[in-house]
Each structure stands twice: as structure tokens, then as C-alpha cells.
Write an enzyme that holds these catalytic residues in place. Structure first.
Site, PDB file in Angstrom:
ATOM      1  N   HIS A   1       6.303   1.128  -1.379  1.00  0.00           N
ATOM      2  CA  HIS A   1       5.698   2.421  -1.719  1.00  0.00           C
ATOM      3  C   HIS A   1       5.954   2.756  -3.184  1.00  0.00           C
ATOM      4  O   HIS A   1       5.057   3.191  -3.907  1.00  0.00           O
ATOM      5  CB  HIS A   1       6.281   3.516  -0.834  1.00  0.00           C
TER       6      HIS A   1
ATOM      7  N   SER B   1      -0.200   1.460   2.620  1.00  0.00           N
ATOM      8  CA  SER B   1       0.496   2.633   2.093  1.00  0.00           C
ATOM      9  C   SER B   1       0.926   2.460   0.639  1.00  0.00           C
ATOM     10  O   SER B   1       0.958   3.429  -0.126  1.00  0.00           O
ATOM     11  CB  SER B   1       1.717   2.968   2.964  1.00  0.00           C
TER      12      SER B   1
END
Length: 306
Positions: free
Chosen positions: A285, A234
Site C-alpha cells: 500500500h 489496493s
């Protein structure tokens, strides 16, 4: 045929009349037509005055287009940005494959060739992630909950091992590991969407560089936030979204600010959700996103008009 062309044109005017109010309007766009070999006809609003799309592609353009076939099927619509330097569609939104086929048909290309070329790196990355996941699932004897010891052995991000034993390769390998079937399924779906866009905009070589460096950036910032094991693609995917955002910002005068606004809202929403849910490495992230944005600005060259 004229009745069908009129229906296309009327639909375009009704939906995009903001762009074609008059020559004195600074937002004036010009209606152009493109006939497709398979019996479809497209009419679109391009950002300069062109007789037809064959002429428009010589300089590059952003177009809002409505198209359909003569058999009375419902009309479809979408957006395209065509690069004058690369002579290909580098970005497309809404029903992207048919639009790529339309424009590439001018150069005697097929949508299959274009799609396959742009998807090579994406499918390769997905394949690597899936193979690595299957190996980890085999040794964990589970697809829903991969054993931490297996993740560690296969290269999860773990601060102690990186800082004390110099295992810096974990900064990359952790981006190819996943904790369960849901984890990898969500990430691979996101990778397919974001990866193909980045491939068209930047090309495969820069795309691969962005993915790997965003993974490193995600793992590096994750080390600040967490001492525990951390895995997942991610962070790299957030980097790809950041690169798309950089492109949308640099080309905002052509493609409009709406796309950039929507993209930022998607990124922000996912970051907020990450902060609200447990066991989400949100600094990872953010690290991937920052690297992606910086690389996007550094590697994308604005297309200039003649």
C-alpha cells in the site's frame, strides 16, 4: 422567483458567511448565479468577483454552491473546481453529477457525456479485474477463497519467481488478482471512487499510467516486506489516492486545506488499519501511495490565473 433566489442567497450566507464578510476581508468571495434549463437555480461563492458563472468559467474557479428548483425541494450544496485550460470540471465533491451538469451546460454538454468519458478507464479496469477474478474463481471452484496455486499461475507477486526466473511481469499482473469476493468488492468500490476523480483531474492517459506504475511500485516495495504470494489492486488504488492528494496540495490555495486534510486522514487511517490487521501487505500500500504522490506532483500542472 425573487423569493426563491433570496432563500438560496440567505442559505448561502448562513453557511458560508466566513467567505463574504466584506471587501476588506482577504477571504472575500463573490456571490454569482447560474440558471439551469431544467428549472434549477444555483448561487455560489466563487474566488473572484464575477457577475455570473458564465463569465467565471472563462478563467476557471473554485466554487462553493447551493442550488435547488423552484418547487420547494430541499436545497443541496457542494464544491466544484473548474479548469480554465480544459474548460471542464476536473474535481467535484458532494453531489458531483448535478454540479458537473450545471457547469457543463454552459458548453452545451450533458452530464451523461461527461460522466461516461471520465469513467471509461475506470469501468475498463474494473471489468478486467472482475474477469480475472471470475477466471481464478472458476479454477479454484470457490469465490471466497482463491487457491494459491491458481494465483501463482495467473501472475501473483512471488519474490522467488521474480528474482530467480526474471518474471517481472508479476509486478503488474498481481495488481489484477484478488483472494476472494470480499477482497475484490472492497477494492473495486474504492477504485470507482478514486479512479473517476483522478480521471477528471489528470485525464485518462495519465490516469492509466498512474494506475499501472502505482501497481508496480506497490509490488516492488512489497518484495521488501514479504516473500509470500501477494495480490490485489489496493496498492494501485493507494497510488490514485496519492495523486489526488498531490492535486489537493498544489491547489490548496483555491480549494482550501480542509479537503487535503480529510484525504490525508482517510489515507492514514487505512494504513494504520493495514498495520493492525493480519495478512495485509501494508508496504505494498505504501509503495503504491509513494508512486502516486510523486506522479501526481510530476504530472499535474497548476492552473494559472489571467
Amino acid at each position: 422567483m425573487k423569493d426563491f433566489e433570496k432563500r438560496l442567497f440567505d442559505t448561502l450566507v448562513n453557511q458560508y458567511n466566513f467567505y463574504i464578510k466584506g471587501i476588506e476581508n482577504e477571504h472575500l468571495k463573490w456571490v454569482a448565479k447560474l440558471k439551469i434549463d431544467n428549472g434549477e437555480l444555483a448561487v455560489g461563492v466563487v474566488d473572484k468577483t464575477y457577475k455570473d458563472l458564465e463569465i467565471a468559467v472563462e478563467e476557471g474557479f473554485f466554487i462553493r454552491v447551493i442550488y435547488g428548483s423552484y418547487d420547494g425541494e430541499p436545497l443541496k450544496q457542494g464544491d466544484i473546481y473548474f479548469s480554465p485550460e480544459e474548460k471542464r470540471v476536473v474535481a467535484a465533491w458532494n453531489n458531483e453529477t448535478p454540479f458537473i451538469q450545471m457547469i457543463d451546460s454552459i458548453y452545451k454538454k450533458t452530464s451523461r457525456d461527461s460522466e461516461d468519458k471520465n469513467s471509461t478507464i475506470t469501468f475498463g479496469l474494473i471489468a478486467i479485474n472482475v474477469i480475472v477474478f471470475l477466471i481464478s474463481a472458476y479454477f479454484s471452484k470457490s469465490i471466497t477463497n482463491i487457491d494459491y496455486s491458481v494465483l501463482y499461475i495467473m501472475g501473483a507477486k512471488f519474490n522467488y519467481a521474480i528474482l530467480n526466473y526474471g518474471e517481472y511481469w508479476r509486478l503488474i499482473t498481481s495488481g489484477f488478482l484478488h483472494g476472494g469476493i470480499v477482497h475484490i468488492a472492497v477494492n473495486m468500490y474504492s477504485l470507482y471512487y478514486a479512479g473517476n476523480q483522478v480521471s477528471r483531474i489528470y485525464g485518462n492517459k495519465k490516469y492509466l499510467l498512474m494506475y499501472l506504475l502505482s501497481a508496480v511500485g506497490a509490488s516492488t516495495l512489497s518484495m521488501v516486506n514479504s516473500q509470500s504470494l501477494s495480490v490485489g489492486a489496493s496498492g494501485a488504488i493507494f497510488g490514485l489516492l496519492g495523486a489526488i492528494a498531490a492535486f489537493a496540495f498544489k491547489e490548496r490555495s483555491r480549494i482550501g486545506k480542509g479537503y487535503l486534510t480529510n484525504l490525508i486522514s482517510i489515507i492514514a487511517t487505512n494504513l494504520v488499519i493495514g498495520f493492525m490487521l493480519p495478512n495485509i501487505d501494508n508496504l505494498g500500500h505504501l509503495g503504491g501511495l509513494i508512486v502516486g504522490v510523486l506522479l501526481g506532483f510530476a504530472l499535474y500542472k497548476n492552473q494559472t490565473r489571467k
